[in-house]
Write an enzyme that holds these catalytic residues in place. Structure first.
Site, mmCIF file in Angstrom:
data_model
loop_
_atom_site.group_PDB
_atom_site.id
_atom_site.type_symbol
_atom_site.label_atom_id
_atom_site.label_comp_id
_atom_site.label_asym_id
_atom_site.label_seq_id
_atom_site.Cartn_x
_atom_site.Cartn_y
_atom_site.Cartn_z
ATOM 1 N N ASN A 9 -8.495 70.602 100.104
ATOM 2 C CA ASN A 9 -9.876 70.860 99.703
ATOM 3 C C ASN A 9 -10.044 72.371 99.649
ATOM 4 O OD1 ASN A 9 -12.625 71.114 99.428
ATOM 5 N ND2 ASN A 9 -13.135 70.289 101.453
ATOM 6 N N LYS A 11 -12.427 74.048 98.571
ATOM 7 C CA LYS A 11 -13.827 74.468 98.714
ATOM 8 C C LYS A 11 -14.156 75.507 97.637
ATOM 9 C CE LYS A 11 -13.533 73.161 103.511
ATOM 10 N NZ LYS A 11 -14.035 73.278 104.868
ATOM 11 N N HIS A 94 -18.716 65.225 102.130
ATOM 12 C CA HIS A 94 -18.158 66.228 103.044
ATOM 13 C C HIS A 94 -19.274 66.756 103.946
ATOM 14 C CE1 HIS A 94 -16.419 69.974 104.508
ATOM 15 N NE2 HIS A 94 -15.245 69.435 104.237
ATOM 16 N N GLU A 96 -20.074 69.612 104.779
ATOM 17 C CA GLU A 96 -20.797 70.773 104.226
ATOM 18 C C GLU A 96 -21.858 70.314 103.229
ATOM 19 O OE1 GLU A 96 -17.267 72.958 103.103
ATOM 20 O OE2 GLU A 96 -16.816 73.205 105.226
ATOM 21 N N GLU A 166 -13.520 63.667 109.774
ATOM 22 C CA GLU A 166 -13.520 65.111 109.979
ATOM 23 C C GLU A 166 -14.581 65.479 111.015
ATOM 24 O OE1 GLU A 166 -11.774 67.266 106.344
ATOM 25 O OE2 GLU A 166 -13.876 66.957 105.940
ATOM 26 N N GLY A 172 -12.818 74.259 109.939
ATOM 27 C CA GLY A 172 -12.846 75.703 109.725
ATOM 28 C C GLY A 172 -12.986 76.515 110.990
ATOM 29 N N SER A 211 -9.116 71.754 110.730
ATOM 30 C CA SER A 211 -8.128 72.710 111.233
ATOM 31 C C SER A 211 -6.722 72.121 111.356
ATOM 32 C CB SER A 211 -8.582 73.320 112.561
ATOM 33 O OG SER A 211 -9.814 74.018 112.385
HETATM 34 P P1 PGA Z 1 -10.316 73.022 107.517
HETATM 35 O O1 PGA Z 1 -11.281 72.185 106.553
HETATM 36 O O2 PGA Z 1 -8.919 72.450 107.347
HETATM 37 O O3 PGA Z 1 -10.413 74.439 107.013
HETATM 38 O O4 PGA Z 1 -10.813 72.863 108.900
HETATM 39 C C1 PGA Z 1 -11.140 70.792 106.409
HETATM 40 C C2 PGA Z 1 -12.213 70.276 105.480
HETATM 41 O O5 PGA Z 1 -13.342 70.766 105.540
HETATM 42 O O6 PGA Z 1 -11.968 69.349 104.676
#
Ligand code: PGA
Length: 248
Positions: A9, A11, A94, A96, A166, A172, A211
Site C-alpha cells: 500500500n 499510500k 483502511h 486512514e 491492521e 506507520g 509495521s
Molecule cells: P505500515 O502501513 O506498514 O507503514 O505500518 C500498513 C498499512 O497502513 O496498510
C-alpha cells in the site's frame, strides 16, 4: 492451504520516477517469489504501473473506490475506472480512510459490495485503535466491522474477500503487534467467520498489516492464521518489499 498474499500500500507516496524504479526493482526479484503479490498504487500512477507489470506475476490494486458507478463526485474514482487500468484488487476501509475521511462501517460495507459487484477483490481492512485495545474491546471492534460487511453482502461473499487485520496503533508507528497478539486477533476473526460458515472461514485470507518489515515478516506470516501482509512503509523499497514477499 491458503496461498500467501503480500500487498503493498504505497499510500500517497509516488512520482513517475520512483514508480519506475520501484516496479523494475520488484520485477527483477520476482523469480523466486511464490506469494501472490499486489501493489496498490495511487490513482494517477495506475496506468504507468499497468504498463510496467504486463506479462509479469505482479497484480495491481487501487487504494479506495467510490460506492457510486459514475457522476458528480469530484475527486472520486469508480470501480469501472479501476478495472479500466487492469486492477483486480482494491483496498477498502483502511483506517486512514475511516479516521481521516469519516468512512463509517456502513460506507465501508457499501464499498465492499460495489467492489464485489464489479468483480474486484476487496482488501477489506479492520482493526482497533490503541485506546480500544487498552479498553479490552479489540474483539468487539473487529466483530462490529466484520458484521457490517456480512450484513451487507452475506458470509458467502467472503470467498472473494481478503481481510486485512491492521491494528491502528501499529500502522506507520514502527510498533508491530507481536506474533502472539496478531495470531490471537486473526484466530478470533477466523472463529467469527467459522460461526457463520466453516468452509468460507478456512479459505478467506486474513493478512496482517502494521509495521511489517523484512525483520518480522517471516515470524508473523508463519503464524497459523496469518496469510500474508498489507505493507505500507516497507513496500516503498523494492529490496524490503521483496524480502517480505519471500518470507511467505
Ligand atoms: P505500515 O502501513 O506498514 O507503514 O505500518 C500498513 C498499512 O497502513 O496498510
Amino acid at each position: 492451504m491458503r496461498q500467501v498474499i503480500v500487498a503493498g500500500n504505497w499510500k500517497m507516496n509516488a512520482s513517475k520516477e520512483t514508480v519506475n524504479t520501484l516496479i523494475m526493482g520488484i520485477l527483477s526479484g520476482m523469480a523466486d517469489v511464490d506469494s501472490n503479490v499486489i501493489v496498490c498504487a495511487p490513482s494517477p500512477y495506475m496506468s504507468q504501473v499497468e504498463a510496467l507489470i504486463t506479462h509479469s506475476q505482479l497484480h495491481l490494486g487501487a487504494q479506495d473506490l467510490n460506492e457510486n458507478a459514475s457522476g458528480a463526485f469530484t475527486g472520486e474514482v469508480s470501480a469501472d475506472m479501476i478495472k479500466d487500468f487492469g486492477a483486480q484488487y482494491v483496498i477498502v476501509g483502511h483506517s486512514e480512510r475511516r479516521s481521516l475521511y469519516g468512512e463509517t462501517d456502513e460506507i465501508v460495507a457499501s464499498k465492499v459490495q460495489v467492489a464485489l459487484d464489479n468483480g474486484l477483490t476487496p482488501l477489506f481492512c479492520i482493526g482497533e485503535t490503541l485506546e480500544q485495545r487498552e479498553a479490552g474491546s479489540m474483539e468487539a471492534v473487529v466483530s462490529r466491522q466484520i458484521q457490517a460487511v456480512i450484513d451487507r453482502v452475506g458470509i458467502g461473499a467472503f470467498k472473494n474477500i481478503i481481510i486485512a487485520y491492521e491494528p491502528v496503533w501499529a500502522i506507520g508507528t514502527g510498533v508491530t503487534a507481536s506474533p502472539q497478539q496478531a495470531q490471537d486477533a486473526h484466530a478470533f476473526i477466523r472463529s467469527m467467520l467459522t460461526q457463520n460458515d466453516a468452509s468460507v472461514a478456512q479459505t478467506t485470507p486474513i493478512l496482517y498489516g502494521g509495521s511489517m518489515n523484512p525483520g518480522n515478516a517471516a515470524e508473523l506470516i508463519g503464524c497459523e492464521d496469518i496469510d500474508g501482509g498489507l505493507i505500507g512503509g516497507a513496500s516503498l523499497k523494492a529490496e524490503d518489499f521483496l524480502q517480505i514477499c519471500k518470507a511467505g
